[in-house]
Design an enzyme around this catalytic site. Structure first.
Site, PDB file in Angstrom:
ATOM      1  N   ASP A  94       0.841  -1.194   0.000  1.00  0.00           N
ATOM      2  CA  ASP A  94       0.000   0.000   0.000  1.00  0.00           C
ATOM      3  C   ASP A  94       0.878   1.246   0.000  1.00  0.00           C
ATOM      4  OD1 ASP A  94       0.741  -0.668   2.746  1.00  0.00           O
ATOM      5  OD2 ASP A  94      -0.522   1.025   3.326  1.00  0.00           O
ATOM      6  N   GLU A 156       0.128  -0.785   5.820  1.00  0.00           N
ATOM      7  CA  GLU A 156       1.173  -0.229   6.678  1.00  0.00           C
ATOM      8  C   GLU A 156       1.066   1.283   6.764  1.00  0.00           C
ATOM      9  OE1 GLU A 156       4.909   1.527   7.955  1.00  0.00           O
ATOM     10  OE2 GLU A 156       3.985   1.767   5.979  1.00  0.00           O
ATOM     11  N   GLU A 157       0.801   1.941   5.647  1.00  0.00           N
ATOM     12  CA  GLU A 157       0.739   3.399   5.660  1.00  0.00           C
ATOM     13  C   GLU A 157      -0.459   3.919   6.446  1.00  0.00           C
ATOM     14  OE1 GLU A 157       3.198   4.854   4.893  1.00  0.00           O
ATOM     15  OE2 GLU A 157       4.162   4.180   3.046  1.00  0.00           O
ATOM     16  N   HIS A 422       6.525   9.752   1.167  1.00  0.00           N
ATOM     17  CA  HIS A 422       5.328  10.406   1.718  1.00  0.00           C
ATOM     18  C   HIS A 422       5.113  11.804   1.149  1.00  0.00           C
ATOM     19  CE1 HIS A 422       4.841   7.800   5.617  1.00  0.00           C
ATOM     20  NE2 HIS A 422       5.321   7.089   4.606  1.00  0.00           N
TER      21      HIS A 422
END
Length: 456
Positions: A94, A156-157, A422
């Protein structure tokens, strides 16, 4: 008879051979906008999981797509040859949302190469981590000298909320001798590293209230406080004059063995000319080993259209990073005590926990870490790997430590200081990526050799 382990030169040739296909498959993964955050199209996360599963099946693994109330993860398994160790390979498929599209120089989900870097959301974090595992597996083909379990998470994000349940559910399948977590980075381009510590995290909401409802700022201002001023004064107490965190009782330490050159940190952070660093001590200790407080957002009227009124309430999202060795529950209690003590003018304040996560420290002694260092040294042509901390948080590493205490955990990754994970224009340094792939293949060989030496 025990099969021969490929030599370094043979593995170099194999990785060189596989890189075009690895690059093409990485680009296919990048084109899938698998975002696990609320409000996004979760069918894309499903697509991403299916694509990863297909890649692992192509490496000869038995593959399942699994979930525990959240987004899909992929588990692939290939048993170890008799007497050989098993290596668990972690990554996540993800990605973060893209944010403001106008800040991207190319489409975030259309991989684009510029100056030796591949740009796209997830190019570095963490689809290249997935493909580093695939590249190492392809390099060995059917002659893999270790058993492998590949675990590729799908949220995870978004906080890994279902990860603990999955690890417990599939504990026996995931049990291994070495765990490679490909979700960190390297010290610099041309300098590999092993991550040996990560900070913990407490995210919370701090809200203040002074009025039952908004009132005229002219009629009552000067005697009656407004909530935004109260909140601003409270927030200002989180740091002392030097910029060090002023919340009493939070752990801090000074143990970094390398330092960040100031000019490099300014450039990599994008610090504006004239803005100074905050805090005291080595820069690496400030970002790896000291607590930090950041204000991530404030709920208050926007400036456009704001009335001439004293607002009754204001709320901030506060992110506190914790030094290795800190207990998040203790830190949260310290935050509450600080807020209660420092809220001015008798305003009513509350603190609500959003999420927390454990910091971690990794013991890097033993033959499996020696095998990892040797692999990195060879892949980077003799450059000694750096042991580094990371200021960010990956709380599930502590979960792996707790559930598999006998396993050696190597935290590696594909990112470099310019990857901008990010953020807009996330990218992967392609030459470094090839070194990462080679290092993982060499790690398999070294782990197998180390196990044979121990058995002998």
């Amino acid at each position: 008879m025990t099969a021969a382990i490929p030599t370094e030169s043979e593995l170099r040739a194999a990785i060189e051979r596989e890189m075009p296909g690895v690059r093409a498959d990485l680009e296919r993964l990048i084109r899938i906008p698998g975002i696990a955050f609320d409000g996004f199209d979760f069918s894309q996360v499903e697509r991403s999981a299916e694509a990863v599963a297909e890649l692992l099946r192509g490496c000869g693994l038995d593959v399942s797509i699994v979930r525990n109330g959240g987004q899909p993860a992929v588990i692939g398994h290939r048993p170890a040859p008799e007497g050989a160790p098993t290596v668990l390979l972690y990554a996540h498929h993800d990605v973060q949302p893209v944010g403001d599209l106008s800040l991207w120089k190319s489409e975030p989900f259309e991989p684009t190469e510029r100056d030796g870097r591949l740009y796209g959301r997830g190019a570095a974090d963490d689809k290249a981590g997935v493909m580093a595992h695939v590249a190492a597996l392809r390099a060995f083909g059917d002659a893999l000298p270790v058993g492998v379990v590949v675990f590729v998470e799908g949220e995870e994000e978004f906080g890994s909320e279902s990860l603990g349940g999955m690890l417990e559910q599939y504990r026996d399948t995931l049990r291994s001798d070495v765990i490679v977590i490909a979700d960190s980075g390297n010290w610099d381009i041309g300098v590999p590293s092993l991550t040996t510590s990560l900070r913990g995290l407490v995210n919370c909401f701090v809200e203040v209230r002074v009025l039952e409802a908004a009132v005229h700022s002219g009629m009552f201002g000067g005697a009656v406080p407004d909530a935004l001023t109260v909140l601003s004064r409270l927030i200002a107490t989180f740091h002392d004059a030097a910029g060090d965190v002023a919340i009493a009782g939070l752990a801090s330490r000074d143990t970094a063995v390398v330092d960040y050159p100031e000019d490099r940190l300014r450039e990599e952070a994008g610090l504006i000319d004239g803005v100074t660093f905050i805090g005291t001590g080595r820069l690496t200790d400030r970002i790896w080993n000291h607590p930090t407080v950041s204000i991530l957002g404030i709920d208050a009227p926007p400036t456009a259209g704001a009335p001439n009124a004293l607002i009754p309430t204001a709320k901030a999202k506060v992110s506190v990073r914790l030094a290795p060795g800190e207990d998040p529950k203790h830190a949260y209690a310290a935050i509450i005590e600080h807020v209660e003590k420092h809220t001015p003018w008798g305003a009513v304040a509350s603190v609500v926990l959003e999420s927390d996560g454990l910091p971690c420290e990794i013991d890097t002694s033993g033959p499996m870490f020696a095998a990892g260092r040797s692999a990195f040294r060879a892949a980077w042509d003799g450059v000694e790997p750096v042991d580094m901390g990371v200021g960010g948080s990956i709380p599930f590493i502590a979960t792996f430590q707790e559930m598999f205490p006998e396993a050696a955990i190597l935290v590696t990754g594909v990112e470099d200081p310019n990857s901008k994970a990010h953020g807009p224009n996330e990218s992967l340094h392609l030459a470094e990526f090839q070194r990462v792939c080679l290092a993982e293949a060499l790690l398999f060989a070294n782990v197998a050799e180390a196990a044979r030496g121990t058995a002998g």
